[in-house]
Design an enzyme around this catalytic site. Structure first.
Site, PDB file in Angstrom:
ATOM      1  N   ASP A 151       0.865  -1.164   0.000  1.00  0.00           N
ATOM      2  CA  ASP A 151       0.000   0.000   0.000  1.00  0.00           C
ATOM      3  C   ASP A 151       0.914   1.231   0.000  1.00  0.00           C
ATOM      4  O   ASP A 151       2.098   1.131   0.365  1.00  0.00           O
ATOM      5  CB  ASP A 151      -0.862  -0.057   1.267  1.00  0.00           C
ATOM      6  CG  ASP A 151      -1.680   1.185   1.461  1.00  0.00           C
ATOM      7  OD1 ASP A 151      -2.519   1.465   0.611  1.00  0.00           O
ATOM      8  OD2 ASP A 151      -1.454   1.894   2.464  1.00  0.00           O
TER       9      ASP A 151
ATOM     10  N   ASP B   8      -0.158   5.155   0.766  1.00  0.00           N
ATOM     11  CA  ASP B   8      -0.443   6.119   1.844  1.00  0.00           C
ATOM     12  C   ASP B   8      -0.436   5.401   3.189  1.00  0.00           C
ATOM     13  O   ASP B   8      -1.253   4.511   3.427  1.00  0.00           O
ATOM     14  CB  ASP B   8      -1.835   6.748   1.649  1.00  0.00           C
ATOM     15  CG  ASP B   8      -1.960   7.538   0.370  1.00  0.00           C
ATOM     16  OD1 ASP B   8      -0.997   8.205  -0.009  1.00  0.00           O
ATOM     17  OD2 ASP B   8      -3.041   7.488  -0.246  1.00  0.00           O
TER      18      ASP B   8
ATOM     19  N   GLY C 172      -7.675   3.681   2.969  1.00  0.00           N
ATOM     20  CA  GLY C 172      -7.793   2.622   1.958  1.00  0.00           C
ATOM     21  C   GLY C 172      -9.025   2.707   1.077  1.00  0.00           C
ATOM     22  O   GLY C 172      -9.068   2.060   0.036  1.00  0.00           O
ATOM     23  N   VAL C 173     -10.030   3.487   1.480  1.00  0.00           N
ATOM     24  CA  VAL C 173     -11.247   3.555   0.656  1.00  0.00           C
ATOM     25  C   VAL C 173     -11.147   4.728  -0.322  1.00  0.00           C
ATOM     26  O   VAL C 173     -10.313   5.615  -0.169  1.00  0.00           O
ATOM     27  CB  VAL C 173     -12.533   3.617   1.513  1.00  0.00           C
ATOM     28  CG1 VAL C 173     -12.586   2.457   2.493  1.00  0.00           C
ATOM     29  CG2 VAL C 173     -12.657   4.937   2.247  1.00  0.00           C
TER      30      VAL C 173
ATOM     31  N   ARG D 232     -11.838   8.112  -2.770  1.00  0.00           N
ATOM     32  CA  ARG D 232     -12.061   9.536  -2.448  1.00  0.00           C
ATOM     33  C   ARG D 232     -13.536   9.819  -2.185  1.00  0.00           C
ATOM     34  O   ARG D 232     -13.876  10.500  -1.219  1.00  0.00           O
ATOM     35  CB  ARG D 232     -11.546  10.386  -3.617  1.00  0.00           C
ATOM     36  CG  ARG D 232     -11.388  11.847  -3.280  1.00  0.00           C
ATOM     37  CD  ARG D 232     -10.843  12.606  -4.493  1.00  0.00           C
ATOM     38  NE  ARG D 232      -9.597  12.042  -4.986  1.00  0.00           N
ATOM     39  CZ  ARG D 232      -9.062  12.295  -6.176  1.00  0.00           C
ATOM     40  NH1 ARG D 232      -9.679  13.139  -7.000  1.00  0.00           N
ATOM     41  NH2 ARG D 232      -7.934  11.724  -6.550  1.00  0.00           N
TER      42      ARG D 232
ATOM     43  N   SER E 207      -5.174   5.106  -4.360  1.00  0.00           N
ATOM     44  CA  SER E 207      -5.058   6.535  -4.673  1.00  0.00           C
ATOM     45  C   SER E 207      -4.830   6.818  -6.150  1.00  0.00           C
ATOM     46  O   SER E 207      -3.957   6.214  -6.782  1.00  0.00           O
ATOM     47  CB  SER E 207      -3.911   7.151  -3.869  1.00  0.00           C
ATOM     48  OG  SER E 207      -3.748   8.503  -4.230  1.00  0.00           O
ATOM     49  N   LYS E 208      -5.571   7.808  -6.659  1.00  0.00           N
ATOM     50  CA  LYS E 208      -5.330   8.300  -8.013  1.00  0.00           C
ATOM     51  C   LYS E 208      -4.113   9.218  -8.043  1.00  0.00           C
ATOM     52  O   LYS E 208      -3.627   9.573  -9.112  1.00  0.00           O
ATOM     53  CB  LYS E 208      -6.570   9.029  -8.530  1.00  0.00           C
ATOM     54  CG  LYS E 208      -7.751   8.077  -8.726  1.00  0.00           C
ATOM     55  CD  LYS E 208      -8.975   8.772  -9.287  1.00  0.00           C
ATOM     56  CE  LYS E 208     -10.042   7.707  -9.570  1.00  0.00           C
ATOM     57  NZ  LYS E 208     -11.329   8.264  -9.928  1.00  0.00           N
ATOM     58  N   ASN E 209      -3.632   9.613  -6.877  1.00  0.00           N
ATOM     59  CA  ASN E 209      -2.436  10.459  -6.793  1.00  0.00           C
ATOM     60  C   ASN E 209      -1.155   9.644  -6.652  1.00  0.00           C
ATOM     61  O   ASN E 209      -0.078  10.223  -6.486  1.00  0.00           O
ATOM     62  CB  ASN E 209      -2.552  11.410  -5.594  1.00  0.00           C
ATOM     63  CG  ASN E 209      -3.584  12.494  -5.822  1.00  0.00           C
ATOM     64  OD1 ASN E 209      -3.418  13.343  -6.691  1.00  0.00           O
ATOM     65  ND2 ASN E 209      -4.675  12.462  -5.062  1.00  0.00           N
TER      66      ASN E 209
ATOM     67  N   ASP F 296      -1.738  -0.445   5.918  1.00  0.00           N
ATOM     68  CA  ASP F 296      -1.983   0.287   7.172  1.00  0.00           C
ATOM     69  C   ASP F 296      -3.472   0.358   7.492  1.00  0.00           C
ATOM     70  O   ASP F 296      -3.853   0.870   8.543  1.00  0.00           O
ATOM     71  CB  ASP F 296      -1.434   1.720   7.083  1.00  0.00           C
ATOM     72  CG  ASP F 296      -2.235   2.581   6.128  1.00  0.00           C
ATOM     73  OD1 ASP F 296      -2.499   2.122   4.990  1.00  0.00           O
ATOM     74  OD2 ASP F 296      -2.619   3.703   6.503  1.00  0.00           O
TER      75      ASP F 296
HETATM   76  P1  B16 Z   1      -6.945   9.789  -3.668  1.00  0.00           P
HETATM   77  P2  B16 Z   1      -3.779   3.862  -0.150  1.00  0.00           P
HETATM   78  C1  B16 Z   1      -5.834   5.535  -0.247  1.00  0.00           C
HETATM   79  O1  B16 Z   1      -4.501   5.247  -0.515  1.00  0.00           O
HETATM   80  C2  B16 Z   1      -5.975   6.284   1.069  1.00  0.00           C
HETATM   81  O2  B16 Z   1      -5.657   5.426   2.153  1.00  0.00           O
HETATM   82  C3  B16 Z   1      -7.402   6.755   1.232  1.00  0.00           C
HETATM   83  O3  B16 Z   1      -7.521   7.505   2.440  1.00  0.00           O
HETATM   84  C4  B16 Z   1      -7.796   7.616   0.027  1.00  0.00           C
HETATM   85  O4  B16 Z   1      -9.149   8.025   0.138  1.00  0.00           O
HETATM   86  C5  B16 Z   1      -7.598   6.804  -1.251  1.00  0.00           C
HETATM   87  O5  B16 Z   1      -6.246   6.367  -1.328  1.00  0.00           O
HETATM   88  C6  B16 Z   1      -7.901   7.608  -2.490  1.00  0.00           C
HETATM   89  O6  B16 Z   1      -6.917   8.614  -2.593  1.00  0.00           O
HETATM   90  O7  B16 Z   1      -7.970  10.774  -3.251  1.00  0.00           O
HETATM   91  O8  B16 Z   1      -5.522  10.335  -3.595  1.00  0.00           O
HETATM   92  O9  B16 Z   1      -7.242   9.158  -5.012  1.00  0.00           O
HETATM   93  O10 B16 Z   1      -3.736   3.830   1.329  1.00  0.00           O
HETATM   94  O11 B16 Z   1      -4.617   2.755  -0.792  1.00  0.00           O
HETATM   95  O12 B16 Z   1      -2.417   4.005  -0.788  1.00  0.00           O
HETATM   96 MG    MG Z   2      -2.935   3.134   3.191  1.00  0.00          MG
END
Ligand code: B16
Ligand code: MG
Length: 215
Positions: A9, A11, A47-48, A50, A117-119, A171
């Site tokens: 993972d 974030d 993990g969920v 946006r 995450s899309k980022n 996490d």
């Molecule tokens: P984004 P991970 C997840 O990343 C985050 O844990 C979660 O809090 C967030 O809403 C999700 O990415 C979408 O992120 O807005 O940047 O597309 O923990 O799966 O790496």
């Molecule tokens: Mg995470």
């Protein structure tokens, strides 16, 4: 060796962008009068997606929003979040994480990202890991975020490995559930180490060196 690959993972595992997610959601919550939004609420956003994360904030909001308004709120939060990401640099990758990744790679393990995450591409660029992983599966390539196993199944497929040959490092409790549903062994760090569901509970990132040791 017990595993052929490790799927991380992003974030909250590779870097501390989970804190930036919290800060951006908290700023949005304050702007819309949902100031009771708390860190306990934020834990449910790990993990969920946006849009699902936005729904957690809106539970505390004084008004009901249309779908178009929700999209605008999510876009606004993402701009706040990206403003925080813009300050990141390779210095935001801890030496412990970098050295652990290098050692795992040196043992012949394939390494992938499995992030909702899309980022993710932007974050990997900021911390100097853009071309580091063998494969990256992220929120741009999936339709169902954790606890659905789609992103981890995609990462394993891109690595050319079966789920049983990969360890998922997470996490988020939603991420541990996703790994289990996909047929992976799981290692939890931070909140996921405390949820009682992970096969391995990491005290720190470098504990992976003991779990994935050469046989
Ligand atoms: P984004 P991970 C997840 O990343 C985050 O844990 C979660 O809090 C967030 O809403 C999700 O990415 C979408 O992120 O807005 O940047 O597309 O923990 O799966 O790496
Ligand atoms: Mg995470």
């Amino acid at each position: 060796m017990r595993y052929k690959g490790i799927i991380f993972d992003l974030d909250g595992v590779i870097c501390s962008t989970d804190e930036y997610h919290y800060q951006a959601w908290k700023a949005l919550a304050n702007e819309i009068g949902a100031s009771e939004f708390s860190r306990a609420d934020n834990a449910r956003q790990r993990g969920v997606s946006r849009m699902e994360s936005l729904e957690v904030v809106l539970e505390k909001a004084p008004k009901v929003y249309t779908e178009a308004e929700k999209q605008a709120l999510a876009d606004h939060k993402n701009k706040l979040y990206q403003g925080l990401l813009a300050n990141m640099s390779p210095a935001d990758l801890s030496g412990e994480v970098r050295q652990t990744l290098d050692t795992l790679r040196g043992r012949g393990l394939l390494l992938a990202i499995g992030s909702s995450s899309k980022n993710a591409p932007l974050i990997l660029e900021r911390i100097g890991l853009r071309n580091y992983f063998d494969q990256v599966a992220d929120g741009n390539q999936i339709t169902r975020s954790k606890p659905h196993p789609e992103v981890f199944l995609l990462a394993a497929r891109l690595l050319g490995l079966e789920p049983r040959d990969c360890l998922v490092v997470e996490d988020a409790e939603a991420g541990i559930e996703a790994g289990q549903r996909g047929g992976f062994d799981t290692a939890g760090i931070g909140p996921a180490a405390e949820c009682g569901r992970a096969a391995y509970e990491l005290r720190c990132f470098s504990d992976l060196l003991t779990i994935a040791k050469s046989s």
